[in-house]
Design a protein around this motif. Structure first.
Motif, PDB file in Angstrom:
ATOM      1  N   VAL A 160       0.860  -1.172   0.000  1.00  0.00           N
ATOM      2  CA  VAL A 160       0.000   0.000   0.000  1.00  0.00           C
ATOM      3  C   VAL A 160       0.899   1.225   0.000  1.00  0.00           C
ATOM      4  CG1 VAL A 160      -1.689   1.324   1.341  1.00  0.00           C
ATOM      5  CG2 VAL A 160      -1.866  -1.173   1.222  1.00  0.00           C
ATOM      6  N   ARG A 161       0.736   2.067  -1.001  1.00  0.00           N
ATOM      7  CA  ARG A 161       1.506   3.314  -1.042  1.00  0.00           C
ATOM      8  C   ARG A 161       0.856   4.333  -0.116  1.00  0.00           C
ATOM      9  NH1 ARG A 161       3.616   5.112  -6.687  1.00  0.00           N
ATOM     10  NH2 ARG A 161       2.802   6.988  -5.725  1.00  0.00           N
ATOM     11  N   ASP A 183       0.791   7.594  -0.199  1.00  0.00           N
ATOM     12  CA  ASP A 183       0.042   8.674  -0.840  1.00  0.00           C
ATOM     13  C   ASP A 183      -1.355   8.196  -1.246  1.00  0.00           C
ATOM     14  OD1 ASP A 183       1.241   7.035  -2.826  1.00  0.00           O
ATOM     15  OD2 ASP A 183       1.283   8.666  -4.286  1.00  0.00           O
ATOM     16  N   GLU A 184      -1.478   6.942  -1.676  1.00  0.00           N
ATOM     17  CA  GLU A 184      -2.789   6.385  -2.015  1.00  0.00           C
ATOM     18  C   GLU A 184      -3.626   6.149  -0.761  1.00  0.00           C
ATOM     19  OE1 GLU A 184      -1.960   2.886  -4.307  1.00  0.00           O
ATOM     20  OE2 GLU A 184      -1.148   4.042  -5.992  1.00  0.00           O
ATOM     21  N   LYS A 189      -5.067   9.489   0.256  1.00  0.00           N
ATOM     22  CA  LYS A 189      -6.195   9.856  -0.607  1.00  0.00           C
ATOM     23  C   LYS A 189      -7.449   9.068  -0.258  1.00  0.00           C
ATOM     24  CE  LYS A 189      -3.380  11.257  -4.526  1.00  0.00           C
ATOM     25  NZ  LYS A 189      -2.898  10.905  -5.872  1.00  0.00           N
ATOM     26  N   ALA A 190      -7.293   7.790   0.093  1.00  0.00           N
ATOM     27  CA  ALA A 190      -8.447   6.971   0.474  1.00  0.00           C
ATOM     28  C   ALA A 190      -9.122   7.545   1.723  1.00  0.00           C
ATOM     29  CB  ALA A 190      -8.022   5.525   0.703  1.00  0.00           C
ATOM     30  N   THR A 198     -10.440   0.288  -2.566  1.00  0.00           N
ATOM     31  CA  THR A 198      -9.295   1.014  -3.125  1.00  0.00           C
ATOM     32  C   THR A 198      -8.145   0.078  -3.484  1.00  0.00           C
ATOM     33  OG1 THR A 198      -9.877   2.984  -1.852  1.00  0.00           O
ATOM     34  CG2 THR A 198      -7.610   2.852  -2.689  1.00  0.00           C
ATOM     35  N   PHE A 199      -7.815  -0.860  -2.596  1.00  0.00           N
ATOM     36  CA  PHE A 199      -6.613  -1.673  -2.783  1.00  0.00           C
ATOM     37  C   PHE A 199      -6.888  -3.103  -3.245  1.00  0.00           C
ATOM     38  CE2 PHE A 199      -5.490   1.687   0.265  1.00  0.00           C
ATOM     39  CZ  PHE A 199      -4.515   2.328  -0.494  1.00  0.00           C
TER      40      PHE A 199
END
Length: 188
Positions: free
Chosen positions: A27-28, A30-31, A34-35, A76-77
């Protein structure tokens, strides 16, 4: 008549279990940020790559907040991520209680807090000291376990951490005490 008054916000910390470990379940950050922002949370910050997020949200129960976050993360992931949520105030109370006070810290000492999703019964007598004495459980409450590990052999040390899974279930996540300090410093 006021329209759409800003709801009071509370500071929270979310601890994600089992991400970015050994190249699995990546999991990044930055992502991840955003989530959380897409859920309407404010002042979102990620700390370290192990899945620690601080944010502001309206007051709500930890179970509702956790479910909301877990559903968003799965969308998201593409995989389930267990989340444990604490208010910053709860972390401040834990810090003030100083459950690791009196421990002589050396370069081989690791201080941990394990967050529980729910109260668990354990058969261990607390304080618990492992055979060999390098793993100790200092305190158990309804919401966390505080422990100390003296590293003599990293592999063997991690085996002692499995005691936590066995005694308190798989819906837990462990952080170093320094991570808790970083989180508290991030919200000052």
């Amino acid at each position: 008549m006021k329209t759409n008054p800003e709801k009071k916000q509370i500071a929270y910390a979310a601890f994600l279990r089992g991400i970015n470990v050994g190249g699995h379940r990546s999991v990044r950050m930055d992502e991840l940020k955003k989530a959380f922002e897409s859920l309407g949370f404010k002042d979102v910050k990620t700390l370290l790559a192990s899945g620690n997020v601080v944010f502001q949200a309206p007051p709500m129960s930890a179970s509702v907040l956790t479910k909301q976050i877990e559903e968003k993360l799965k969308k998201t992931f593409g995989f389930e991520i267990a989340v444990l949520v604490r208010t910053i105030r709860e972390l401040q109370r834990l810090d003030k209680a100083n459950p690791i006070g009196g421990i002589r810290v050396t370069p081989q000492t690791r201080l941990f807090v394990t967050f529980l999703s729910e109260k668990q019964e354990s058969g261990l007598k607390i304080p618990y000291v492992s055979p060999g004495g390098n793993f100790k459980i200092l305190r158990v409450s309804n919401s966390e376990v505080c422990s100390v590990l003296t590293i003599t052999n990293l592999r063997r040390g991690m085996q002692f951490m499995a005691i936590l899974d066995k005694e308190f279930g798989r819906m837990i996540t462990t952080r170093s005490w320094s991570t808790i300090t970083r989180i508290l410093n991030a919200v000052k």
